[in-house]
Enzyme design. Structure first.
Site, PDB file in Angstrom:
ATOM      1  N   LYS A  83       0.820  -1.211   0.000  1.00 33.60           N
ATOM      2  CA  LYS A  83       0.000   0.000   0.000  1.00 33.60           C
ATOM      3  C   LYS A  83       0.853   1.259   0.000  1.00 33.60           C
ATOM      4  CE  LYS A  83      -3.772  -1.905   2.845  1.00 33.60           C
ATOM      5  NZ  LYS A  83      -4.917  -1.993   1.923  1.00 33.60           N
ATOM      6  N   ARG A 167     -23.366  -2.763  -3.851  1.00 27.90           N
ATOM      7  CA  ARG A 167     -24.728  -2.571  -4.350  1.00 27.90           C
ATOM      8  C   ARG A 167     -24.848  -1.257  -5.114  1.00 27.90           C
ATOM      9  NH1 ARG A 167     -28.679  -6.341  -3.368  1.00 27.90           N
ATOM     10  NH2 ARG A 167     -28.494  -7.511  -1.435  1.00 27.90           N
ATOM     11  N   SER A 238      -7.803  -7.381   8.329  1.00 28.41           N
ATOM     12  CA  SER A 238      -7.615  -7.798   9.713  1.00 28.41           C
ATOM     13  C   SER A 238      -8.318  -9.122  10.007  1.00 28.41           C
ATOM     14  CB  SER A 238      -8.166  -6.714  10.638  1.00 28.41           C
ATOM     15  OG  SER A 238      -7.932  -5.441  10.081  1.00 28.41           O
TER      16      SER A 238
END
Lengths: 294, 197
Positions: A83, A167, A238
């Protein structure tokens, strides 16, 4: 210019294609990376702290130490991602020089630039970026992202934000397929993206790059839910290494991602996993501590 | 009488199996996703797609696909691309991740043999298909490199002195991804040469 015939860009999207149907796992050291690989991870994300610890510790979260990344690269044969902070192109250049296989320009880290994202066209290494809606997804694609993932709300173990984002994107793409041609210009203006990208989605009902889910996935059924909602693979942060039995849970999430339509297999994978990560309900997080709004 | 539509399985454990399915439908074959042993029953052939061989290897064992796939490969045609080539190989050099290949084609490979993702590339590859030369756009993504091909193996294409498209018996393997192109020639060759000669 968003050029999908560009060879370099096709090679970048090619790796994203290869990761489909897989699970990408957050790891903080070589031991975890090895365990992830042996448990069937399609790739690992090398970082210094998993999102739930970043959330708990506070402070500024940055790119991982190159030694951590190198240690992980040495021990696994699967792709290694890392990252960088949003807009921090110097961190991205460092990661490229380390030959990571994918860079996640991630809201989980503290943003370096609140106005601009990294110009991802200028890199050889592919980028994945998070998004909450179609406009955000297309803006990141126009900047050169080769993969899109939902932001979800990382480090919570609460899948509801990822579901909302999946969605939202799904519905918006479907709507575009029946939008009259002359209204697409307004859509492009509203989303602040090039018209050719909007036309592409209107024609296919899909993003022109793979679309993965991330943020709050903690159980096999969470992974299956995201796959049903149109995710083509899942990131688990996590959720694995903050649980009671990381190896068993990692394997279970891999199985559930592949066999998401087979409820019997997902049920089987869900048995006896021990405690999932404790989790925080997204509603209980003060607005200023939310990561997905970054 | 109409010609029977070929049913071709695509191992759908992980990877770019949908790209192969898309190509199969373009050439008029019927694609079938294979995740469990029973999915293999009615198939005329099988494709193992690109993806991560460690992930495939894990799911093959967890869902008891190993011996059915081996039996399939001895009786019916299989084509593996990239990770699929790794799965079909005889031997993986420097096999850190413990993938147990099927040994269905007599080649040795080294994983990521052309380098990591920053060295992935596309280039022209000249292949000999049906006795004539075909120039293919080939995409190599963290591709395996073939380091040895046994005497029973036919090399259909080379790239930078390494075999990249090989066949032995009814088994074909390629280190590049023809399924990422809008070009079905390699698939058509597989179907014509091995599935429905």
């Amino acid at each position: 210019m968003v050029d999908f015939s560009d060879k370099q860009h096709r090679v970048k999207i090619g790796l994203a294609e290869m990761l489909k149907g897989g699970v990408i796992m957050d790891v903080i050291n070589a031991d975890q990376a090895k365990l992830a690989e042996q448990s069937g991870a399609a790739a690992v994300m090398a970082l210094e702290r998993v999102p739930s610890d970043i959330r708990a510790d506070g402070g500024v979260a940055r790119m991982a130490d190159p030694d951590v990344i190198e240690g992980i690269k040495k021990i696994v044969t699967i792709p290694v991602m890392a990252k960088c902070r949003i807009g921090h192109f110097a961190e991205a250049q460092v990661l490229e020089s380390l030959e990571v296989d994918f860079i996640d320009e991630s809201e989980v880290l503290t943003p370096a630039d609140y106005k601009n994202h990294v110009d991802k066209w200028s890199f050889k290494v592919p980028f994945v970026c998070g998004c909450r809606n179609l406009g955000e997804a297309l803006r990141r694609i126009s900047e050169g992202a080769a993969m899109i993932r939902t932001k979800g709300e990382a480090g919570t173990g609460d899948v509801s934000e990822a579901v909302k984002h999946l969605r939202e994107i799904g519905t918006a793409m479907k709507a575009l397929t029946v939008t009259p041609e002359d209204e697409l210009y307004t859509t492009a203006k509203e989303h602040r993206v090039p018209i050719d990208l909007v036309r592409m989605v209107a024609k296919t009902g899909m993003l022109p790059v793979p679309n993965f889910a991330a943020g709050g996935i903690a159980t096999p059924a969470d992974a299956a839910l995201c796959m049903f909602l149109g995710a083509e693979a899942v990131f688990v942060g996590s959720g694995i290494f903050k649980s009671d039995n990381p190896e068993k849970r990692a394997k279970a999430i891999v199985a559930a991602t592949t066999h998401y339509k087979d409820a019997g297999i997902v049920a089987d994978a869900s048995r006896g996993l021990g405690e999932a990560m404790k989790g925080i309900q997204v509603d209980s997080i003060p607005d200023e501590e939310l990561l997905h709004t970054r | 009488m109409t010609k029977k539509q070929l049913q071709i399985g695509v191992l759908a454990l992980q990877g770019d199996f949908e790209r192969h399915e898309h190509q199969l439908s373009l050439v008029g074959a019927y694609p079938v996703q294979v995740r469990l042993p029973s999915d293999l029953d009615q198939l005329d052939g099988l494709i193992i797609p690109g993806g991560e061989s460690t992930t495939m290897n894990y799911l093959v064992d967890r869902y008891n696909l190993r011996s059915p796939l081996l039996a399939f490969g001895k009786a019916r045609p299989i084509w593996g691309t990239c990770a699929g080539m790794i799965m079909l190989a005889k031997n993986i050099e420097d096999n850190l991740s413990g993938v147990e290949p099927f040994g269905l084609i007599d080649i040795d490979i080294v994983r990521n043999g052309y380098g990591r993702q920053v060295f992935s590339f596309t280039d022209k590859v000249e292949a000999t298909l049906n006795g004539s030369l075909a120039v293919l756009d080939a995409t190599f993504i963290r591709a395996p490199r073939v380091t040895r091909a046994g005497s029973g193996v036919t090399v259909l294409a080379h790239y930078r002195n390494s075999p990249v498209l090989v066949a032995q018996g009814r088994v074909m393997a390629s280190s590049f991804h023809s399924e990422l192109e809008n070009d079905t020639r390699v698939l058509e060759y597989f179907l014509k040469q091995f599935v429905a000669p």
